[in-house]
Write a protein that holds these residues in place. Sequence first.
Motif, PDB file in Angstrom:
ATOM      1  N   UNK A  58       0.832  -1.199   0.000  1.00 21.72           N
ATOM      2  CA  UNK A  58       0.000   0.000   0.000  1.00 21.72           C
ATOM      3  C   UNK A  58       0.874   1.258   0.000  1.00 21.72           C
ATOM      4  N   UNK A  59       1.918   1.270   0.811  1.00 23.12           N
ATOM      5  CA  UNK A  59       2.839   2.411   0.859  1.00 23.12           C
ATOM      6  C   UNK A  59       3.561   2.585  -0.473  1.00 23.12           C
ATOM      7  N   UNK A  60       3.954   1.491  -1.092  1.00 23.54           N
ATOM      8  CA  UNK A  60       4.633   1.546  -2.389  1.00 23.54           C
ATOM      9  C   UNK A  60       3.693   2.113  -3.460  1.00 23.54           C
ATOM     10  N   UNK A  61       2.445   1.676  -3.467  1.00 21.79           N
ATOM     11  CA  UNK A  61       1.474   2.182  -4.437  1.00 21.79           C
ATOM     12  C   UNK A  61       1.260   3.683  -4.260  1.00 21.79           C
ATOM     13  N   UNK A  62       1.191   4.143  -3.018  1.00 24.09           N
ATOM     14  CA  UNK A  62       1.013   5.582  -2.754  1.00 24.09           C
ATOM     15  C   UNK A  62       2.277   6.355  -3.120  1.00 24.09           C
ATOM     16  N   UNK A  63       3.445   5.849  -2.763  1.00 22.59           N
ATOM     17  CA  UNK A  63       4.699   6.546  -3.032  1.00 22.59           C
ATOM     18  C   UNK A  63       4.967   6.662  -4.540  1.00 22.59           C
ATOM     19  N   UNK A  64       4.543   5.669  -5.308  1.00 24.78           N
ATOM     20  CA  UNK A  64       4.785   5.680  -6.752  1.00 24.78           C
ATOM     21  C   UNK A  64       3.756   6.512  -7.508  1.00 24.78           C
ATOM     22  N   UNK A  65       2.680   6.933  -6.830  1.00 23.65           N
ATOM     23  CA  UNK A  65       1.647   7.730  -7.482  1.00 23.65           C
ATOM     24  C   UNK A  65       0.573   6.911  -8.156  1.00 23.65           C
ATOM     25  N   UNK A  66       0.689   5.580  -8.114  1.00 22.41           N
ATOM     26  CA  UNK A  66      -0.340   4.723  -8.696  1.00 22.41           C
ATOM     27  C   UNK A  66      -1.641   4.871  -7.898  1.00 22.41           C
ATOM     28  N   UNK A  67      -1.502   4.989  -6.594  1.00 24.79           N
ATOM     29  CA  UNK A  67      -2.644   5.150  -5.702  1.00 24.79           C
ATOM     30  C   UNK A  67      -2.532   6.521  -5.046  1.00 24.79           C
ATOM     31  N   UNK A  68      -3.576   7.294  -5.126  1.00 28.90           N
ATOM     32  CA  UNK A  68      -3.582   8.608  -4.494  1.00 28.90           C
ATOM     33  C   UNK A  68      -4.964   8.879  -3.918  1.00 28.90           C
ATOM     34  N   UNK A  69      -5.025   9.822  -3.033  1.00 26.51           N
ATOM     35  CA  UNK A  69      -6.282  10.168  -2.386  1.00 26.51           C
ATOM     36  C   UNK A  69      -6.921  11.347  -3.099  1.00 26.51           C
ATOM     37  N   UNK A  70      -8.200  11.231  -3.392  1.00 21.98           N
ATOM     38  CA  UNK A  70      -8.979  12.322  -3.969  1.00 21.98           C
ATOM     39  C   UNK A  70     -10.258  12.416  -3.153  1.00 21.98           C
ATOM     40  N   UNK A  71     -10.581  13.604  -2.721  1.00 21.36           N
ATOM     41  CA  UNK A  71     -11.752  13.803  -1.876  1.00 21.36           C
ATOM     42  C   UNK A  71     -12.856  14.444  -2.695  1.00 21.36           C
ATOM     43  N   UNK A  72     -14.012  13.825  -2.691  1.00 20.95           N
ATOM     44  CA  UNK A  72     -15.184  14.403  -3.329  1.00 20.95           C
ATOM     45  C   UNK A  72     -16.131  14.900  -2.255  1.00 20.95           C
ATOM     46  N   UNK A  73     -16.706  16.059  -2.483  1.00 21.26           N
ATOM     47  CA  UNK A  73     -17.640  16.604  -1.512  1.00 21.26           C
ATOM     48  C   UNK A  73     -18.694  17.427  -2.242  1.00 21.26           C
ATOM     49  N   UNK A  74     -19.808  17.629  -1.586  1.00 23.33           N
ATOM     50  CA  UNK A  74     -20.870  18.465  -2.139  1.00 23.33           C
ATOM     51  C   UNK A  74     -20.518  19.905  -1.804  1.00 23.33           C
ATOM     52  N   UNK A  75     -20.185  20.702  -2.801  1.00 20.83           N
ATOM     53  CA  UNK A  75     -19.691  22.048  -2.556  1.00 20.83           C
ATOM     54  C   UNK A  75     -20.773  23.051  -2.175  1.00 20.83           C
ATOM     55  N   UNK A  76     -22.031  22.797  -2.502  1.00 20.21           N
ATOM     56  CA  UNK A  76     -23.083  23.770  -2.212  1.00 20.21           C
ATOM     57  C   UNK A  76     -23.278  24.041  -0.718  1.00 20.21           C
ATOM     58  N   UNK A  77     -23.313  23.017   0.156  1.00 16.32           N
ATOM     59  CA  UNK A  77     -23.469  23.322   1.586  1.00 16.32           C
ATOM     60  C   UNK A  77     -22.309  24.128   2.171  1.00 16.32           C
ATOM     61  N   UNK A  78     -21.161  24.132   1.485  1.00 19.92           N
ATOM     62  CA  UNK A  78     -20.009  24.901   1.952  1.00 19.92           C
ATOM     63  C   UNK A  78     -19.993  26.310   1.361  1.00 19.92           C
ATOM     64  N   UNK A  79     -21.074  26.687   0.698  1.00 17.44           N
ATOM     65  CA  UNK A  79     -21.181  28.035   0.172  1.00 17.44           C
ATOM     66  C   UNK A  79     -20.522  28.260  -1.170  1.00 17.44           C
ATOM     67  N   UNK A  80     -20.188  27.193  -1.871  1.00 14.13           N
ATOM     68  CA  UNK A  80     -19.587  27.313  -3.198  1.00 14.13           C
ATOM     69  C   UNK A  80     -20.623  26.865  -4.215  1.00 14.13           C
ATOM     70  N   UNK A  81     -21.509  27.778  -4.587  1.00 13.40           N
ATOM     71  CA  UNK A  81     -22.647  27.389  -5.403  1.00 13.40           C
ATOM     72  C   UNK A  81     -22.538  27.684  -6.882  1.00 13.40           C
ATOM     73  N   UNK A  82     -21.475  28.337  -7.332  1.00 13.17           N
ATOM     74  CA  UNK A  82     -21.360  28.717  -8.740  1.00 13.17           C
ATOM     75  C   UNK A  82     -20.230  27.928  -9.393  1.00 13.17           C
ATOM     76  N   UNK A  83     -20.615  27.057 -10.311  1.00 10.56           N
ATOM     77  CA  UNK A  83     -19.665  26.220 -11.035  1.00 10.56           C
ATOM     78  C   UNK A  83     -19.737  26.607 -12.505  1.00 10.56           C
TER      79      UNK A  83
END
Length: 146
Positions: free
Chosen positions: A31-56
């Motif tokens: 798991x550490x090797x996959x993350x260090x090599x960039x094969x595995x990375x974290x991406x966070x998805x969230x609903x932006x409207x409740x955070x006040x970002x309503x214009x896309x």
Amino acid sequence: MLNVLRRDGRASLAQLQAAGGLHETAAKRRLELLRASGVLYLAVGYDHEPLGQGIEALCWLTVPPHALERTGRGVADHPEVRFAAAVTGRTNLVVSVLCRTTDDLYGFLTGRIGAPGDVSTAETVLTLRRVKTLTNEQPSMHPSAD
């Protein structure tokens, strides 16, 4: 391991061990090797409207070829910009923007999208409703967008 993570990015180490037939230490290392090599990375998805970002919006910009890289990198540095890429066609730079208000979007478009003279045309398209994304997120179908 990757197939398990593709289905559920929150899979536990025990699930990853079982999928790979590995001991705990080996699963952690892989798991550490996959993350260090960039094969595995974290991406966070969230609903932006409740955070006040309503214009896309998507902005399609026309920039002289000699200024394309400089302008693209400069635009990409702004916090409102989620994605920027050089493209081919009638325009040559596309920018995905997320702003809190229409005034913020207006300020971005009129004051910060490029050095004077670098952007010769700009077309902006507001996103009214997102139907599909490239991730496993659910589509954003808010009643206010209807």
